[in-house]
Design a protein around this motif. Structure first.
Motif, PDB file in Angstrom:
ATOM      1  N   ALA A 183       0.822  -1.206   0.000  1.00 38.16           N
ATOM      2  CA  ALA A 183       0.000   0.000   0.000  1.00 38.16           C
ATOM      3  C   ALA A 183       0.861   1.264   0.000  1.00 38.16           C
ATOM      4  O   ALA A 183       0.574   2.237  -0.709  1.00 38.16           O
ATOM      5  N   SER A 184       1.954   1.235   0.758  1.00 36.72           N
ATOM      6  CA  SER A 184       2.836   2.406   0.812  1.00 36.72           C
ATOM      7  C   SER A 184       3.541   2.607  -0.528  1.00 36.72           C
ATOM      8  O   SER A 184       3.703   3.747  -0.989  1.00 36.72           O
ATOM      9  N   LEU A 185       3.949   1.515  -1.150  1.00 42.75           N
ATOM     10  CA  LEU A 185       4.580   1.612  -2.465  1.00 42.75           C
ATOM     11  C   LEU A 185       3.592   2.165  -3.493  1.00 42.75           C
ATOM     12  O   LEU A 185       3.940   3.013  -4.310  1.00 42.75           O
ATOM     13  N   GLU A 186       2.356   1.680  -3.417  1.00 38.81           N
ATOM     14  CA  GLU A 186       1.330   2.148  -4.352  1.00 38.81           C
ATOM     15  C   GLU A 186       1.141   3.660  -4.211  1.00 38.81           C
ATOM     16  O   GLU A 186       1.062   4.387  -5.208  1.00 38.81           O
ATOM     17  N   PHE A 187       1.101   4.130  -2.978  1.00 39.19           N
ATOM     18  CA  PHE A 187       0.913   5.561  -2.744  1.00 39.19           C
ATOM     19  C   PHE A 187       2.123   6.351  -3.256  1.00 39.19           C
ATOM     20  O   PHE A 187       1.970   7.380  -3.933  1.00 39.19           O
ATOM     21  N   ALA A 188       3.326   5.861  -2.959  1.00 38.44           N
ATOM     22  CA  ALA A 188       4.535   6.577  -3.375  1.00 38.44           C
ATOM     23  C   ALA A 188       4.643   6.664  -4.899  1.00 38.44           C
ATOM     24  O   ALA A 188       4.993   7.709  -5.451  1.00 38.44           O
ATOM     25  N   VAL A 189       4.316   5.555  -5.554  1.00 39.42           N
ATOM     26  CA  VAL A 189       4.511   5.493  -7.014  1.00 39.42           C
ATOM     27  C   VAL A 189       3.341   6.121  -7.772  1.00 39.42           C
ATOM     28  O   VAL A 189       3.536   6.930  -8.690  1.00 39.42           O
ATOM     29  N   LYS A 190       2.106   5.758  -7.375  1.00 41.03           N
ATOM     30  CA  LYS A 190       0.951   6.178  -8.173  1.00 41.03           C
ATOM     31  C   LYS A 190       0.376   7.529  -7.750  1.00 41.03           C
ATOM     32  O   LYS A 190      -0.204   8.235  -8.564  1.00 41.03           O
ATOM     33  N   ALA A 191       0.536   7.889  -6.473  1.00 42.65           N
ATOM     34  CA  ALA A 191      -0.019   9.174  -6.022  1.00 42.65           C
ATOM     35  C   ALA A 191       1.058  10.253  -5.949  1.00 42.65           C
ATOM     36  O   ALA A 191       0.832  11.383  -6.363  1.00 42.65           O
ATOM     37  N   LEU A 192       2.248   9.879  -5.444  1.00 42.19           N
ATOM     38  CA  LEU A 192       3.302  10.892  -5.289  1.00 42.19           C
ATOM     39  C   LEU A 192       4.246  10.940  -6.491  1.00 42.19           C
ATOM     40  O   LEU A 192       5.036  11.867  -6.635  1.00 42.19           O
ATOM     41  N   HIS A 193       4.168   9.908  -7.337  1.00 40.95           N
ATOM     42  CA  HIS A 193       4.984   9.850  -8.569  1.00 40.95           C
ATOM     43  C   HIS A 193       6.474   9.973  -8.280  1.00 40.95           C
ATOM     44  O   HIS A 193       7.193  10.727  -8.954  1.00 40.95           O
ATOM     45  N   VAL A 194       6.953   9.242  -7.280  1.00 42.09           N
ATOM     46  CA  VAL A 194       8.397   9.302  -7.016  1.00 42.09           C
ATOM     47  C   VAL A 194       9.159   8.774  -8.236  1.00 42.09           C
ATOM     48  O   VAL A 194       8.765   7.777  -8.828  1.00 42.09           O
ATOM     49  N   PRO A 195      10.226   9.450  -8.634  1.00 44.92           N
ATOM     50  CA  PRO A 195      10.979   8.981  -9.811  1.00 44.92           C
ATOM     51  C   PRO A 195      12.007   7.900  -9.472  1.00 44.92           C
ATOM     52  O   PRO A 195      12.560   7.275 -10.385  1.00 44.92           O
ATOM     53  N   ASP A 196      12.293   7.711  -8.186  1.00 39.70           N
ATOM     54  CA  ASP A 196      13.327   6.749  -7.786  1.00 39.70           C
ATOM     55  C   ASP A 196      12.874   5.975  -6.546  1.00 39.70           C
ATOM     56  O   ASP A 196      12.248   6.543  -5.656  1.00 39.70           O
ATOM     57  N   ILE A 197      13.233   4.686  -6.513  1.00 40.59           N
ATOM     58  CA  ILE A 197      13.020   3.875  -5.307  1.00 40.59           C
ATOM     59  C   ILE A 197      14.372   3.278  -4.914  1.00 40.59           C
ATOM     60  O   ILE A 197      15.040   2.636  -5.732  1.00 40.59           O
ATOM     61  N   ILE A 198      14.763   3.538  -3.688  1.00 43.79           N
ATOM     62  CA  ILE A 198      16.004   2.972  -3.154  1.00 43.79           C
ATOM     63  C   ILE A 198      15.621   1.879  -2.151  1.00 43.79           C
ATOM     64  O   ILE A 198      14.815   2.124  -1.253  1.00 43.79           O
ATOM     65  N   VAL A 199      16.190   0.686  -2.313  1.00 43.68           N
ATOM     66  CA  VAL A 199      16.050  -0.353  -1.286  1.00 43.68           C
ATOM     67  C   VAL A 199      17.424  -0.484  -0.645  1.00 43.68           C
ATOM     68  O   VAL A 199      18.419  -0.706  -1.331  1.00 43.68           O
ATOM     69  N   CYS A 200      17.458  -0.268   0.666  1.00 44.87           N
ATOM     70  CA  CYS A 200      18.742  -0.215   1.362  1.00 44.87           C
ATOM     71  C   CYS A 200      18.857  -1.349   2.378  1.00 44.87           C
ATOM     72  O   CYS A 200      18.162  -1.361   3.393  1.00 44.87           O
ATOM     73  N   GLY A 201      19.723  -2.305   2.082  1.00 41.88           N
ATOM     74  CA  GLY A 201      20.046  -3.356   3.043  1.00 41.88           C
ATOM     75  C   GLY A 201      21.232  -2.911   3.883  1.00 41.88           C
ATOM     76  O   GLY A 201      21.830  -1.870   3.626  1.00 41.88           O
ATOM     77  N   HIS A 202      21.565  -3.682   4.885  1.00 41.61           N
ATOM     78  CA  HIS A 202      22.669  -3.231   5.736  1.00 41.61           C
ATOM     79  C   HIS A 202      23.435  -4.390   6.357  1.00 41.61           C
ATOM     80  O   HIS A 202      22.931  -5.518   6.437  1.00 41.61           O
ATOM     81  N   SER A 203      24.629  -4.081   6.816  1.00 39.67           N
ATOM     82  CA  SER A 203      25.463  -5.064   7.496  1.00 39.67           C
ATOM     83  C   SER A 203      24.858  -5.394   8.867  1.00 39.67           C
ATOM     84  O   SER A 203      24.052  -4.622   9.390  1.00 39.67           O
ATOM     85  N   HIS A 204      25.239  -6.517   9.409  1.00 41.24           N
ATOM     86  CA  HIS A 204      24.815  -6.918  10.760  1.00 41.24           C
ATOM     87  C   HIS A 204      23.294  -6.940  10.909  1.00 41.24           C
ATOM     88  O   HIS A 204      22.759  -6.523  11.941  1.00 41.24           O
ATOM     89  N   CYS A 205      22.605  -7.373   9.873  1.00 47.19           N
ATOM     90  CA  CYS A 205      21.135  -7.351   9.873  1.00 47.19           C
ATOM     91  C   CYS A 205      20.580  -8.601  10.569  1.00 47.19           C
ATOM     92  O   CYS A 205      20.864  -9.731  10.149  1.00 47.19           O
ATOM     93  N   GLY A 206      19.772  -8.378  11.597  1.00 47.37           N
ATOM     94  CA  GLY A 206      19.195  -9.487  12.343  1.00 47.37           C
ATOM     95  C   GLY A 206      18.264 -10.331  11.489  1.00 47.37           C
ATOM     96  O   GLY A 206      18.207 -11.554  11.645  1.00 47.37           O
ATOM     97  N   ALA A 207      17.536  -9.685  10.580  1.00 47.62           N
ATOM     98  CA  ALA A 207      16.607 -10.430   9.730  1.00 47.62           C
ATOM     99  C   ALA A 207      17.369 -11.353   8.780  1.00 47.62           C
ATOM    100  O   ALA A 207      16.950 -12.491   8.534  1.00 47.62           O
ATOM    101  N   VAL A 208      18.487 -10.863   8.254  1.00 46.11           N
ATOM    102  CA  VAL A 208      19.294 -11.712   7.365  1.00 46.11           C
ATOM    103  C   VAL A 208      19.877 -12.874   8.157  1.00 46.11           C
ATOM    104  O   VAL A 208      19.935 -14.009   7.669  1.00 46.11           O
ATOM    105  N   GLN A 209      20.265 -12.610   9.405  1.00 51.43           N
ATOM    106  CA  GLN A 209      20.731 -13.706  10.269  1.00 51.43           C
ATOM    107  C   GLN A 209      19.616 -14.733  10.447  1.00 51.43           C
ATOM    108  O   GLN A 209      19.862 -15.941  10.459  1.00 51.43           O
ATOM    109  N   GLY A 210      18.383 -14.232  10.578  1.00 47.65           N
ATOM    110  CA  GLY A 210      17.237 -15.126  10.712  1.00 47.65           C
ATOM    111  C   GLY A 210      17.018 -15.965   9.462  1.00 47.65           C
ATOM    112  O   GLY A 210      16.595 -17.114   9.536  1.00 47.65           O
ATOM    113  N   LEU A 211      17.318 -15.375   8.304  1.00 49.93           N
ATOM    114  CA  LEU A 211      17.211 -16.130   7.046  1.00 49.93           C
ATOM    115  C   LEU A 211      18.289 -17.198   6.958  1.00 49.93           C
ATOM    116  O   LEU A 211      18.064 -18.290   6.435  1.00 49.93           O
TER     117      LEU A 211
END
Ligand code: ZN
Length: 200
Positions: free
Chosen positions: A79-107
């Motif tokens: 829903a947030s992506l839909e709003f950003a892209v279709k309503a706010l028309h953002v020209p760029d989307i950055i997905v930022c991962g990081h070191s020492h990520c607990g979720a990646v450790q969980g994976l």
């Protein structure tokens, strides 16, 4: 907690003290990018990018996971992506991962989330099991490599959203995969057309 309350309580005065004018923000927002990162407290998008209020549209999820598109399943990310892209028309989307990520450790180590059933189900939406084709003996190196693979999988998931795919094809939207190192502040970006990460 008290320091957070104190800062929030005096925030209007701090704005005035630094001569900052937020009144234009009441007229609406036109962010220059959507920034999707992990909820990890060490990753602060506005600190990394220097973005001012109104400049980036933030989405934060455990492990910066973007579920694959499903037309019948609404979730906060979609829903947030839909709003950003279709309503706010953002020209760029950055997905930022990081070191020492607990979720990646969980994976990487499913037993570490055994007592967190909701997290376990959320990680199942990451789209992979975080197994390396050729695991290295260096655990730190493995985690870096898995985090980057994980990030690129989330980029593939973004492309599964039809209105994102359409805008990518039309050249109206660009996707960026960033990898942030929490203990140095370094940001690496995936190079277009490759899976290689280099400095910005
Ligand atoms: Zn994380």
């Amino acid at each position: 907690m008290q320091s957070l309350i104190e800062h929030a309580r005096t925030f209007p005065a701090k704005i005035a003290e630094h001569g900052q004018d937020f009144t234009h923000l009441a007229r609406g927002q036109r962010p220059m990018a959507a920034f999707l990162s992990c909820s990890d407290s060490r990753v602060i998008p506005s600190l990394i990018t220097g973005a001012r209020p109104g400049e980036i549209f933030e989405l934060r999820t455990a492990g910066n996971i973007v579920p694959r598109y499903r037309s019948s399943a609404a979730c906060g990310v979609a829903a947030s992506l839909e709003f950003a892209v279709k309503a706010l028309h953002v020209p760029d989307i950055i997905v930022c991962g990081h070191s020492h990520c607990g979720a990646v450790q969980g994976l990487m180590h499913r037993q570490s989330v055994e007592s967190l059933p909701l997290m376990k189900r959320w990680l199942a939406g990451a789209g992979h099991t975080a197994r390396l084709a050729a695991p290295r003996t260096d655990a730190t190196g493995d985690a870096v490599e898995v985090t980057r693979q994980h990030l690129l999988t989330q980029m593939d998931h973004l492309r599964s959203y039809p209105w994102i795919a359409q805008r990518l094809t039309a050249g109206r939207l660009r996707l960026h995969a960033w990898y942030y190192t929490v203990d140095t502040g370094e940001v690496l970006a995936c190079q277009p057309g490759s899976r290689e990460f280099r400095g910005l």
